[in-house]
Design a protein around this motif. Sequence first.
Motif, PDB file in Angstrom:
ATOM      1  N   GLN A  43       1.147  -0.839  -0.419  1.00 20.96           N
ATOM      2  CA  GLN A  43      -0.041  -0.138   0.198  1.00 20.96           C
ATOM      3  C   GLN A  43       0.783   1.173   0.468  1.00 20.96           C
ATOM      4  OE1 GLN A  43      -2.662   0.138   3.315  1.00 20.96           O
ATOM      5  NE2 GLN A  43      -3.612  -2.387   2.509  1.00 20.96           N
ATOM      6  N   VAL A  44       1.708   1.239   0.753  1.00 19.84           N
ATOM      7  CA  VAL A  44       2.988   2.565   0.891  1.00 19.84           C
ATOM      8  C   VAL A  44       3.695   2.435  -0.248  1.00 19.84           C
ATOM      9  CG1 VAL A  44       2.044   2.424   3.137  1.00 19.84           C
ATOM     10  CG2 VAL A  44       4.361   1.407   3.055  1.00 19.84           C
ATOM     11  N   GLY A  45       3.993   1.584  -1.042  1.00 17.33           N
ATOM     12  CA  GLY A  45       4.916   1.161  -1.887  1.00 17.33           C
ATOM     13  C   GLY A  45       6.461   1.016  -1.714  1.00 17.33           C
ATOM     14  N   LEU A  46       6.709   0.716  -0.282  1.00 24.31           N
ATOM     15  CA  LEU A  46       8.193  -0.235   0.182  1.00 24.31           C
ATOM     16  C   LEU A  46       8.550  -1.086  -0.372  1.00 24.31           C
ATOM     17  CD1 LEU A  46       7.679   0.993   3.591  1.00 24.31           C
ATOM     18  CD2 LEU A  46       8.986   1.584   1.899  1.00 24.31           C
ATOM     19  N   TYR A  47       8.283  -1.519  -2.223  1.00 21.58           N
ATOM     20  CA  TYR A  47       8.626  -3.086  -2.412  1.00 21.58           C
ATOM     21  C   TYR A  47       9.786  -3.333  -2.706  1.00 21.58           C
ATOM     22  CZ  TYR A  47       4.952  -0.034  -4.781  1.00 21.58           C
ATOM     23  OH  TYR A  47       3.561  -0.020  -5.973  1.00 21.58           O
ATOM     24  N   SER A  48      10.916  -3.045  -2.123  1.00 17.77           N
ATOM     25  CA  SER A  48      12.246  -3.827  -1.739  1.00 17.77           C
ATOM     26  C   SER A  48      11.249  -4.496   0.130  1.00 17.77           C
ATOM     27  CB  SER A  48      13.505  -3.857  -1.222  1.00 17.77           C
ATOM     28  OG  SER A  48      12.734  -1.705  -0.670  1.00 17.77           O
ATOM     29  N   ASP A  49      10.668  -4.306   0.409  1.00 16.37           N
ATOM     30  CA  ASP A  49      10.045  -4.528   2.302  1.00 16.37           C
ATOM     31  C   ASP A  49       9.293  -5.862   1.634  1.00 16.37           C
ATOM     32  OD1 ASP A  49      11.879  -2.604   3.783  1.00 16.37           O
ATOM     33  OD2 ASP A  49      10.516  -1.252   3.659  1.00 16.37           O
ATOM     34  N   LEU A  50       8.356  -5.415   0.229  1.00 14.62           N
ATOM     35  CA  LEU A  50       7.614  -6.404   0.208  1.00 14.62           C
ATOM     36  C   LEU A  50       8.109  -7.782   0.349  1.00 14.62           C
ATOM     37  CD1 LEU A  50       5.025  -7.495  -0.507  1.00 14.62           C
ATOM     38  CD2 LEU A  50       4.847  -6.492  -2.684  1.00 14.62           C
ATOM     39  N   VAL A  51       9.446  -7.507  -1.296  1.00 18.03           N
ATOM     40  CA  VAL A  51      10.092  -9.249  -1.174  1.00 18.03           C
ATOM     41  C   VAL A  51      10.721  -9.127  -0.330  1.00 18.03           C
ATOM     42  CG1 VAL A  51      12.077  -9.669  -2.802  1.00 18.03           C
ATOM     43  CG2 VAL A  51      10.342  -7.435  -3.550  1.00 18.03           C
ATOM     44  N   THR A  52      10.789  -8.886   0.915  1.00 21.47           N
ATOM     45  CA  THR A  52      11.049  -9.384   1.950  1.00 21.47           C
ATOM     46  C   THR A  52      10.795 -10.310   2.654  1.00 21.47           C
ATOM     47  OG1 THR A  52      13.366  -7.406   2.615  1.00 21.47           O
ATOM     48  CG2 THR A  52      12.341  -9.123   4.061  1.00 21.47           C
ATOM     49  N   GLN A  53       9.172  -9.835   2.674  1.00 17.99           N
ATOM     50  CA  GLN A  53       8.876 -10.369   3.512  1.00 17.99           C
ATOM     51  C   GLN A  53       7.609 -11.589   2.303  1.00 17.99           C
ATOM     52  OE1 GLN A  53       7.213  -9.507   6.431  1.00 17.99           O
ATOM     53  NE2 GLN A  53       8.800  -8.201   6.458  1.00 17.99           N
ATOM     54  N   LEU A  54       8.199 -11.616   1.656  1.00 20.74           N
ATOM     55  CA  LEU A  54       7.949 -12.664   0.786  1.00 20.74           C
ATOM     56  C   LEU A  54       8.882 -13.714   0.587  1.00 20.74           C
ATOM     57  CD1 LEU A  54       6.989 -10.697  -3.368  1.00 20.74           C
ATOM     58  CD2 LEU A  54       4.979 -11.723  -0.675  1.00 20.74           C
ATOM     59  N   TYR A  55       9.716 -12.946   1.094  1.00 23.31           N
ATOM     60  CA  TYR A  55      10.643 -14.458   1.267  1.00 23.31           C
ATOM     61  C   TYR A  55      10.655 -14.637   2.245  1.00 23.31           C
ATOM     62  CZ  TYR A  55      15.851 -16.133   2.698  1.00 23.31           C
ATOM     63  OH  TYR A  55      16.170 -16.791   3.585  1.00 23.31           O
ATOM     64  N   PHE A  56       9.862 -13.908   3.957  1.00 23.89           N
ATOM     65  CA  PHE A  56       9.938 -14.965   4.771  1.00 23.89           C
ATOM     66  C   PHE A  56       8.161 -15.801   4.896  1.00 23.89           C
ATOM     67  CE2 PHE A  56      11.352 -10.800   7.299  1.00 23.89           C
ATOM     68  CZ  PHE A  56      12.417 -11.312   7.861  1.00 23.89           C
ATOM     69  N   LEU A  57       7.646 -15.368   3.706  1.00 21.03           N
ATOM     70  CA  LEU A  57       6.374 -15.839   3.568  1.00 21.03           C
ATOM     71  C   LEU A  57       6.677 -17.731   3.246  1.00 21.03           C
ATOM     72  CD1 LEU A  57       3.078 -16.593   3.455  1.00 21.03           C
ATOM     73  CD2 LEU A  57       3.598 -15.384   1.214  1.00 21.03           C
ATOM     74  N   VAL A  58       7.473 -17.417   1.765  1.00 20.67           N
ATOM     75  CA  VAL A  58       7.760 -18.652   1.431  1.00 20.67           C
ATOM     76  C   VAL A  58       8.702 -19.789   3.103  1.00 20.67           C
ATOM     77  CG1 VAL A  58       9.658 -19.282  -0.010  1.00 20.67           C
ATOM     78  CG2 VAL A  58       8.029 -18.026  -0.930  1.00 20.67           C
ATOM     79  N   THR A  59       9.427 -18.973   3.290  1.00 19.50           N
ATOM     80  CA  THR A  59      10.382 -19.769   4.178  1.00 19.50           C
ATOM     81  C   THR A  59       9.517 -20.251   5.553  1.00 19.50           C
ATOM     82  OG1 THR A  59      11.080 -18.145   5.169  1.00 19.50           O
ATOM     83  CG2 THR A  59      12.765 -18.427   3.576  1.00 19.50           C
ATOM     84  N   SER A  60       8.621 -19.663   5.541  1.00 24.89           N
ATOM     85  CA  SER A  60       7.564 -19.636   7.423  1.00 24.89           C
ATOM     86  C   SER A  60       6.843 -20.924   6.383  1.00 24.89           C
ATOM     87  CB  SER A  60       6.633 -18.358   7.246  1.00 24.89           C
ATOM     88  OG  SER A  60       7.308 -17.575   8.010  1.00 24.89           O
ATOM     89  N   VAL A  61       6.085 -21.055   4.857  1.00 21.93           N
ATOM     90  CA  VAL A  61       5.433 -22.218   4.536  1.00 21.93           C
ATOM     91  C   VAL A  61       6.842 -23.379   4.763  1.00 21.93           C
ATOM     92  CG1 VAL A  61       4.170 -23.205   2.658  1.00 21.93           C
ATOM     93  CG2 VAL A  61       3.818 -20.933   3.382  1.00 21.93           C
ATOM     94  N   TRP A  62       7.662 -22.805   4.464  1.00 27.52           N
ATOM     95  CA  TRP A  62       8.711 -24.482   4.282  1.00 27.52           C
ATOM     96  C   TRP A  62       8.474 -25.189   5.729  1.00 27.52           C
ATOM     97  CZ3 TRP A  62      13.532 -24.426   5.584  1.00 27.52           C
ATOM     98  CH2 TRP A  62      14.559 -25.565   5.360  1.00 27.52           C
TER      99      TRP A  62
END
Length: 92
Positions: A43-62
């Motif tokens: 929402q706020v346009g912090l796309y590099s932080d979004l990519v980090t969160q997506l990494y956390f999401l993938v590793t959390s599911v794993w």
Amino acid sequence: MSYIEFVGTIANLIAVWLAVKNHILNWPIGIIGTLLFSSLFWQVGLYSDLVTQLYFLVTSVWGWWMWSHAAGVEEQLLGGKKISHASLSELL
């Protein structure tokens, strides 16, 4: 602080507390926190932080999958040792 940020922070704090308690629910609650922060960063346009969160999401599911499907692996790898507290001498 927005509601998304507040609820995401609370979810992540609960996830850390559950991880300390060695409880499997730390994974889904941590995933909820990650998804909330992902939406906030989008929402706020912090796309590099979004990519980090997506990494956390993938590793959390794993991690959640590994924890729930790896019965007996801990005992094989660690020789039956459980999570415990380290003494001061062990930390140094």
